[in-house]
Design a protein around this motif. Structure first.
Motif, short mmCIF file in Angstrom:
data_model
loop_
_atom_site.label_atom_id
_atom_site.label_comp_id
_atom_site.label_asym_id
_atom_site.label_seq_id
_atom_site.Cartn_x
_atom_site.Cartn_y
_atom_site.Cartn_z
N MET A 60 0.79 -1.00 -0.08
CA MET A 60 0.02 0.05 0.05
C MET A 60 0.68 1.38 0.15
N LEU A 61 2.02 1.32 0.79
CA LEU A 61 2.66 2.44 0.73
C LEU A 61 3.60 2.58 -0.50
N PHE A 62 3.97 1.30 -1.04
CA PHE A 62 4.78 1.52 -2.42
C PHE A 62 3.48 2.00 -3.49
N TYR A 63 2.45 1.82 -3.35
CA TYR A 63 1.32 2.34 -4.53
C TYR A 63 1.23 3.79 -4.09
N ILE A 64 1.35 4.31 -3.04
CA ILE A 64 1.11 5.71 -2.74
C ILE A 64 2.58 6.34 -3.20
N ASP A 65 3.47 5.66 -3.17
CA ASP A 65 4.86 6.47 -3.59
C ASP A 65 4.96 6.32 -5.18
N GLU A 66 4.46 5.32 -5.52
CA GLU A 66 4.58 5.22 -7.11
C GLU A 66 3.45 5.92 -7.98
N PHE A 67 2.66 5.78 -7.29
CA PHE A 67 1.28 6.53 -8.30
C PHE A 67 1.15 8.19 -8.06
N PRO A 68 0.40 8.28 -6.77
CA PRO A 68 0.22 9.75 -6.51
C PRO A 68 1.39 10.63 -6.29
N GLU A 69 2.49 10.12 -5.88
CA GLU A 69 3.81 10.81 -5.62
C GLU A 69 4.40 10.99 -7.01
N ARG A 70 4.35 9.96 -7.89
CA ARG A 70 5.38 10.09 -9.30
C ARG A 70 4.67 10.50 -10.50
N LEU A 71 3.22 10.04 -10.40
CA LEU A 71 2.36 10.59 -11.70
C LEU A 71 1.34 11.66 -11.37
N HIS A 72 0.71 11.71 -10.51
CA HIS A 72 -0.43 12.49 -9.88
C HIS A 72 0.29 13.91 -9.51
N HIS A 73 0.90 14.04 -8.72
CA HIS A 73 1.57 15.42 -8.17
C HIS A 73 2.49 16.03 -9.09
N PRO A 74 3.27 15.46 -9.84
CA PRO A 74 3.93 16.52 -10.80
C PRO A 74 3.09 16.99 -11.84
N LYS A 75 2.05 16.29 -12.19
CA LYS A 75 1.24 16.79 -13.15
C LYS A 75 0.49 18.20 -12.77
N ALA B 271 3.38 -4.74 -15.21
CA ALA B 271 4.35 -4.84 -14.19
C ALA B 271 3.76 -4.54 -12.76
N TYR B 272 2.70 -3.99 -12.49
CA TYR B 272 2.10 -3.76 -11.44
C TYR B 272 0.85 -4.77 -11.02
N GLU B 273 0.83 -5.81 -11.58
CA GLU B 273 -0.20 -6.79 -11.21
C GLU B 273 -0.23 -7.47 -10.08
N ARG B 274 0.92 -7.94 -9.64
CA ARG B 274 1.01 -8.60 -8.25
C ARG B 274 0.92 -7.49 -7.23
N LEU B 275 1.35 -6.33 -7.28
CA LEU B 275 1.14 -5.18 -6.09
C LEU B 275 -0.35 -5.01 -6.23
N PHE B 276 -1.30 -4.73 -7.21
CA PHE B 276 -2.70 -4.70 -7.00
C PHE B 276 -3.16 -6.01 -6.79
N ARG B 277 -2.98 -7.11 -6.75
CA ARG B 277 -3.54 -8.31 -6.37
C ARG B 277 -3.30 -8.26 -4.96
N ARG B 278 -2.21 -8.04 -4.39
CA ARG B 278 -2.03 -8.19 -2.95
C ARG B 278 -2.79 -7.05 -2.26
N ILE B 279 -2.93 -6.10 -2.69
CA ILE B 279 -3.76 -4.79 -2.14
C ILE B 279 -5.05 -5.06 -2.16
N LEU B 280 -5.68 -5.61 -3.13
CA LEU B 280 -7.05 -6.07 -3.40
C LEU B 280 -7.51 -7.32 -2.56
N GLU B 281 -6.47 -8.08 -2.44
CA GLU B 281 -7.00 -9.38 -1.53
C GLU B 281 -7.05 -9.20 -0.16
N VAL B 282 -6.14 -8.41 0.52
CA VAL B 282 -6.03 -8.06 1.88
C VAL B 282 -6.71 -6.66 2.43
N ALA B 283 -6.65 -5.61 1.53
CA ALA B 283 -7.19 -4.52 2.20
C ALA B 283 -8.78 -4.50 2.27
#
Length: 194
Positions: free
Chosen positions: A46-61, A174-186
């Protein structure tokens, strides 16, 4: 009012991130239970998602495209933009601090739990307030002052984000495993966990 896809994307990404933050906080407050390895693995994801998507994609735009355009045409919002830019600069280091505190809790023991929980609660409050300011101050100003050329540039830039947690896109392989983990447990509304 402009029917901008950028506005929809920003709001969808904010909603996805707010849900992620609430799920993160729920998991943290609940604690690891019997499956410590899965708990810590999920929080790291979850923390990796926050760092990877909002911090690197959303905020710079926002920082490079949206904020300068709005500030140029409506200088009255400059103090809010200045604060939001400071938030953006702090955000990445705050996520890294959380990742560090999580590792400390996991590897050095439960005496590090309280520091992580406190930092997580502070971070979630900070981030929710940040998004509230953007949505209540900057987006309405953008709708008032930006022209068609601005919206075309913003629409094109934000459409490239393709954040799967908005529910509109499949995850990049490339992010499939990350999202599967988040969706399974969160927990809902992000995942399928308890």
């Amino acid at each position: 009012m402009h029917p901008s896809s950028a506005l929809r994307t920003i709001r969808d990404e904010h909603a996805a991130l707010a849900a992620m933050l609430q799920s993160l906080l729920w998991l943290v407050r609940r604690g690891p239970g019997d499956d410590r390895a899965r708990f810590f693995d999920t929080l790291r994801a979850m923390l990796f998602y926050i760092d990877e998507f909002p911090e690197r994609l959303h905020h710079p735009k926002e920082s490079d495209l949206l904020f300068p355009r709005v500030a140029k045409r409506e200088p009255a919002v400059l103090p809010v933009i200045t604060r939001l830019e400071q938030d953006h600069m702090k955000g990445e280091s705050q996520v890294r601090e959380l990742q560090h505190r999580l590792l400390a809790w996991e590897w050095l023991g439960d005496d590090r739990q309280a520091a992580f929980v406190e930092a997580c609660e502070r971070y979630v409050g900070f981030y929710l307030e940040h998004m509230r300011l953007e949505e209540q101050e900057i987006l309405p100003a953008a709708q008032r002052v930006l022209d068609e050329a601005d919206w075309r540039a913003l629409d094109e830039a934000f459409e490239a984000n393709r954040d799967p947690l908005t529910g509109r896109y499949a995850p990049d392989p490339a992010y499939e495993r990350l999202f599967r983990r988040i969706l399974e447990v969160a927990p809902a509304p992000i995942g399928l966990g308890a």
